[in-house]
Design a protein around this motif. Structure first.
Motif, short mmCIF file in Angstrom:
data_model
loop_
_atom_site.label_atom_id
_atom_site.label_comp_id
_atom_site.label_asym_id
_atom_site.label_seq_id
_atom_site.Cartn_x
_atom_site.Cartn_y
_atom_site.Cartn_z
N ILE A 179 1.26 -1.51 0.42
CA ILE A 179 0.08 -0.16 0.08
C ILE A 179 0.97 1.78 -0.22
CG2 ILE A 179 -1.78 1.12 1.40
CD1 ILE A 179 -3.01 -1.19 1.92
N ASP A 180 1.54 1.33 0.81
CA ASP A 180 2.47 1.98 1.44
C ASP A 180 3.41 2.56 0.17
OD1 ASP A 180 1.11 2.66 3.68
OD2 ASP A 180 3.46 2.15 4.44
N GLU A 181 3.53 2.05 -0.48
CA GLU A 181 4.86 1.82 -2.11
C GLU A 181 3.65 2.19 -3.29
OE1 GLU A 181 7.76 -0.92 -1.95
OE2 GLU A 181 8.51 -0.46 0.41
N GLY A 182 2.21 2.00 -3.27
CA GLY A 182 1.46 1.80 -4.48
C GLY A 182 1.79 0.62 -5.59
N THR A 226 0.87 8.41 1.72
CA THR A 226 0.06 7.99 3.54
C THR A 226 1.47 7.01 4.15
OG1 THR A 226 -1.58 6.76 3.11
CG2 THR A 226 -1.57 8.86 4.01
N ARG A 227 2.23 6.76 4.94
CA ARG A 227 2.93 5.50 5.03
C ARG A 227 2.34 5.54 6.52
NH1 ARG A 227 7.75 5.74 8.48
NH2 ARG A 227 7.59 8.37 8.16
N HIS A 228 2.79 3.22 6.74
CA HIS A 228 2.14 2.93 7.87
C HIS A 228 3.59 2.87 9.05
CE1 HIS A 228 -1.18 1.79 5.47
NE2 HIS A 228 -1.93 1.67 6.02
N LEU A 266 1.16 8.09 8.96
CA LEU A 266 1.59 8.86 9.01
C LEU A 266 1.32 9.70 7.64
CD1 LEU A 266 5.37 7.81 9.76
CD2 LEU A 266 3.20 8.19 11.44
N ASP A 267 0.77 10.58 8.04
CA ASP A 267 0.71 11.53 6.46
C ASP A 267 2.20 11.85 5.93
OD1 ASP A 267 2.41 13.65 7.46
OD2 ASP A 267 0.55 15.43 7.87
N PHE A 281 -3.61 8.94 12.55
CA PHE A 281 -3.88 8.21 13.60
C PHE A 281 -3.54 6.64 13.67
CE2 PHE A 281 -6.49 7.44 9.35
CZ PHE A 281 -6.36 6.36 9.28
N GLY A 282 -3.77 6.45 15.12
CA GLY A 282 -3.60 4.65 15.24
C GLY A 282 -4.41 4.04 14.96
N PHE A 283 -4.11 3.03 14.54
CA PHE A 283 -4.93 1.95 14.08
C PHE A 283 -4.88 0.68 14.91
CE2 PHE A 283 -1.80 2.17 11.47
CZ PHE A 283 -1.32 0.23 11.18
N VAL A 284 -5.67 -0.37 15.20
CA VAL A 284 -4.97 -1.92 14.84
C VAL A 284 -5.74 -2.92 13.90
CG1 VAL A 284 -5.63 -3.53 16.90
CG2 VAL A 284 -4.69 -1.05 16.82
#
Length: 109
Positions: free
Chosen positions: A13-16, A57-59, A80-81, A88-91
């Protein structure tokens, strides 16, 4: 611990890398999010590629925990933006079947 598909999910996801993302998802994939449920791997990949509000964004993953048979993983992290500021935080709770992600349940703060 067989967490490779789970950690690879965030990297894709982060790297497209949407073809790689599609390959990590089971045919019956479902993502339950606080704002919607997305049914099907192709629908999910299309949403991540074309429809999500922020794509730059990046996780960051703070903890990845698995149950005894590596069929469920709980992932705690922060989204992160583009500037590296927390959104936001996530689980995420991932259900893994036959080496692919069949379901993700997302909880945010």
């Amino acid at each position: 611990m067989a967490d490779q598909p789970v950690e690879a999910y965030y990297s894709a996801i982060d790297e497209g890398r949407y073809d790689d993302l599609r390959g990590l998802l089971a045919p019956e994939f479902v993502h339950d999010r606080p704002d919607r449920t997305i049914d099907g791997p192709d629908t999910f990949v299309g949403f991540m590629r074309d429809d999500r509000p922020l794509t730059d964004t990046r996780h960051t993953l703070e903890a990845v925990c698995a149950n005894e048979d590596d069929s469920e993983f709980a992932v705690r992290g922060t989204l992160l933006d583009a500037d590296g500021d927390p959104l936001f935080g996530f689980v995420d709770v991932h259900t893994v079947e036959d080496g692919t992600i069949a379901r993700i349940e997302t909880y945010t703060n």
